[in-house]
Design an enzyme around this catalytic site. Structure first.
Site: not given
Length: 642
Positions: A277, A319, A389
């Protein structure tokens, strides 16, 4: 040849049967690159002792890996790039929104298999602060399961069941930051200098102000600036995302070693893909935007090379929601080509598809994809249309100018189209993180609501409902066929609408992304036998497309995707082939009116050599009149050759 290929070659030629011997071979194969990467970040004259600690750590991490996972590692090493298979079909979900907890998820494995899902990304399930926690991305622990989801034993039981059922698991590794409740942060707050050095902490604003001159704001509305003052510590701490998320200081080699331990232990719980992430933010440097820096790439590659020695059956996903030319760099460049992350999000394709829906044209999509450098052959994309998201509008300004559009006005149009500022638009999305200084903003909403299903149902407009269903199927069909791992966002397979209940929750009401984080509608699932409902139409069509995908190696990622220009800006056309006479041609109409294309080029490719070809989507033959092919509004065609 990347390091994974070298490992495969060494394993095939080796006569060793002992797993420990294979570890020694893997370490020897990667050691030179590990050394180069480590000392590029941590100079040998200052940090040589930490490199010795790393060499002592790796065999210990391997020794603690469960034996069944070691066997799985060797099997995957010998079978090749399993993550590029046509049989891969993913789903992303919040466990508590899908079916309460980990045991509830386990009960729904039959549903996942019925749809054809064999790869799951579970949103963060580790412990986090009780109040605001960025959807779990403010971590109190990397390994402790939050009580709301169950226990570590529940997770181990789930991953064991997944292995039996042939389901791969992806979990997040929040590699850039911890919460302010993380044990290291708590010790730092109490004055422990060692742990204050695990973060970017400063006695005054001198250094923070120097950083702020070039650092952008990630959440300008809710968390302006990049530093937070901690009264108990009498220091400023770097908090790029939210004030309760402290950025880790990777210039400190102790942080890398500690995080490598966390990474290996996460893999030991049965995780197949680790989602790194916010990895673009890992290295901070004054005078830069502190994103996508060369040191961040070296750090990710160092993690990868070490994990590959310990657990070669586990891969990394980047990511990195950044510019298209920056995304491919997370697959590695130069000596790290193919040695950074095996998988990355195809965020560019996602954003471009939404642009094409709003404009009804594919010209920006074609221009943008043509500017994305090719990826290494051993790496793959995750292709998706929605996730937990927002939808960012990170298109390249120059390409927008070349179309005769103003980038600023075009982005305003997209925000207005999707966020209910245009009465004629069918979309019912919400605005996220609008910055009035720059006019920048992002879009939230479920796929179905953004594509008109919510408005169609509200107005009882049958034509709008049918159009929205066609759009949902078309966009999913594109990501199923594009080349990579398709990822469905849980609920999209049944056309789930926006969930506005977040407005009643103080911990969520300031974050409009929660509108596209609904509960799974199991009542709707129970009625999927009713063929006339929108939910049933979407589910059964996607299920059929998934079955078609899994039966044909044409859908595997062989780096063979090719765009075709039809002369009609409303049409997207791309093809796949596996190097022989077989092929797949995908044609999509982004307009609300029928569109016509000339077919001479299709015939030259051999799709009409045996008469009118079969469209795999509709199960009907495609006929051509006067050399022209009509494609209906929002229709998607899959033509197979050979």
């Amino acid at each position: 040849m990347n390091q994974a290929q070298l490992h495969r070659l060494v394993a095939q030629q080796s006569k060793e049967k002992d797993g420990s011997a294979f570890f020694d071979l893997r370490l020897a194969t990667n050691l030179t690159l590990i050394q180069q990467l480590f000392f590029s970040l941590y100079p040998e004259n200052q940090h040589g002792a930490y490199f010795n600690k790393l060499l002592d750590l790796l065999p210990k991490l391997f020794a603690s890996r469960p034996s069944d996972l070691k066997e799985q590692d060797l099997l995957r090493l010998n079978t090749g790039n399993w993550y590029q298979s046509e049989k891969m079909l993913g789903m992303q979900m919040y466990v508590e929104h899908f079916n309460k907890d980990l045991n509830g998820l386990r009960q729904k494995i039959p549903y996942l298999k019925e749809l054809g899902v064999n790869f799951l990304h579970l949103m963060p399930i580790t412990s986090r602060p009780k109040g605001e926690n960025d959807g779990g991305y403010a971590v109190n622990s990397y390994l402790q399961v939050d009580k709301r989801y169950g226990t570590k034993e529940d997770l181990l039981a789930l991953t064991s069941e997944f292995r039996k059922e042939g389901i791969y698991l992806m979990l997040d590794f929040v590699v850039n930051h911890t919460s302010d409740e993380f044990p290291w942060a708590k010790k730092a707050i109490k004055g422990d200098k060692k742990y204050q050095g695990y973060y970017y902490t400063f006695d005054d604003r001198t250094v923070p102000d120097a950083f702020e001159k070039t650092l952008p704001e990630v959440f300008p509305e809710t968390s302006p600036g990049n530093f937070t003052y901690i009264p108990e510590m009498e220091k400023w701490v770097m908090t790029v995302f939210n004030s309760y998320q402290w950025d880790l200081n990777y210039t400190n080699p102790e942080v890398f070693l500690e995080m490598l331990i966390n990474l290996a232990k996460l893999a030991d719980m049965g995780v197949d893909v680790v989602r790194f992430d916010a990895l673009a933010f890992l290295w901070k440097k004054i005078g830069s935007i502190s994103q996508n820096l060369p040191e961040a790439h070296a750090l990710v590659s160092l993690f990868r090379m070490c994990l590959q020695v310990v657990a070669p059956g586990v891969i990394l996903l980047a990511e990195a929601i950044v510019a298209p030319t920056d995304i491919v760099k997370y697959f590695g460049e130069g000596q790290t080509l193919g040695n950074e992350c095996e998988v990355a999000y195809n965020a560019s394709l996602m954003a471009l598809l939404w642009n094409s829906i709003a404009t009804k044209k594919t010209n920006l999509l074609y221009k943008s994809l043509a500017h994305v450098p090719g990826k290494p052959k051993d790496c793959t994309w995750i292709n998706y249309i929605r996730c937990h998201d927002d939808i960012g509008l990170g298109y390249e300004n120059q390409l927008i100018w070349e179309l005769g559009w103003s980038p600023e006005l075009h982005r305003k149009f997209l925000l207005d189209y999707y966020c209910q500022k245009l009465e004629w638009s069918p979309a019912m999305g919400l605005l996220f993180m609008y910055n009035p200084k720059t006019g920048d903003g992002r879009i939230t909403g479920s796929a179905a609501s953004l594509l008109g299903l919510e408005k169609g149902i509200m107005l009882m407009d049958k034509e709008l409902i049918n159009q929205s269903i066609a759009k949902i199927i078309m966009l999913h069909g594109i990501v199923f066929a594009f080349g990579g791992i398709p990822l469905i966002y849980a609920g999209d397979e049944i056309g789930t609408l926006n969930d506005y209940s977040f407005r009643n929750d103080n911990a969520k009401k300031g974050d409009s992304r929660w509108v596209n984080r609904p509960l799974q509608d199991w009542d709707a699932v129970s009625r999927l036998g009713e063929e006339t409902s929108p939910q049933a139409q979407i589910f059964h069509t996607l299920q059929k497309l998934i079955q078609i995908r899994k039966k044909s190696p044409l859908f595997a990622d062989n780096n063979d995707m090719e765009l075709y220009h039809t002369g009609n800006d409303h049409i997207l056309a791309f093809g796949r082939s596996n190097g022989d006479r077989q092929g797949l041609l995908v044609l999509c109409n982004f307009d609300e009116k029928p569109q016509v294309i000339e077919t001479g080029w299709i015939k030259k490719m051999g799709y009409f050599t045996k008469g009118d070809p079969l469209d795999l989507v509709s199960d009907q033959q495609i006929s051509v009149k006067s050399g022209l092919l009509e494609i209906l509004p929002y229709q998607m065609i899959w033509l197979k050759r050979g």
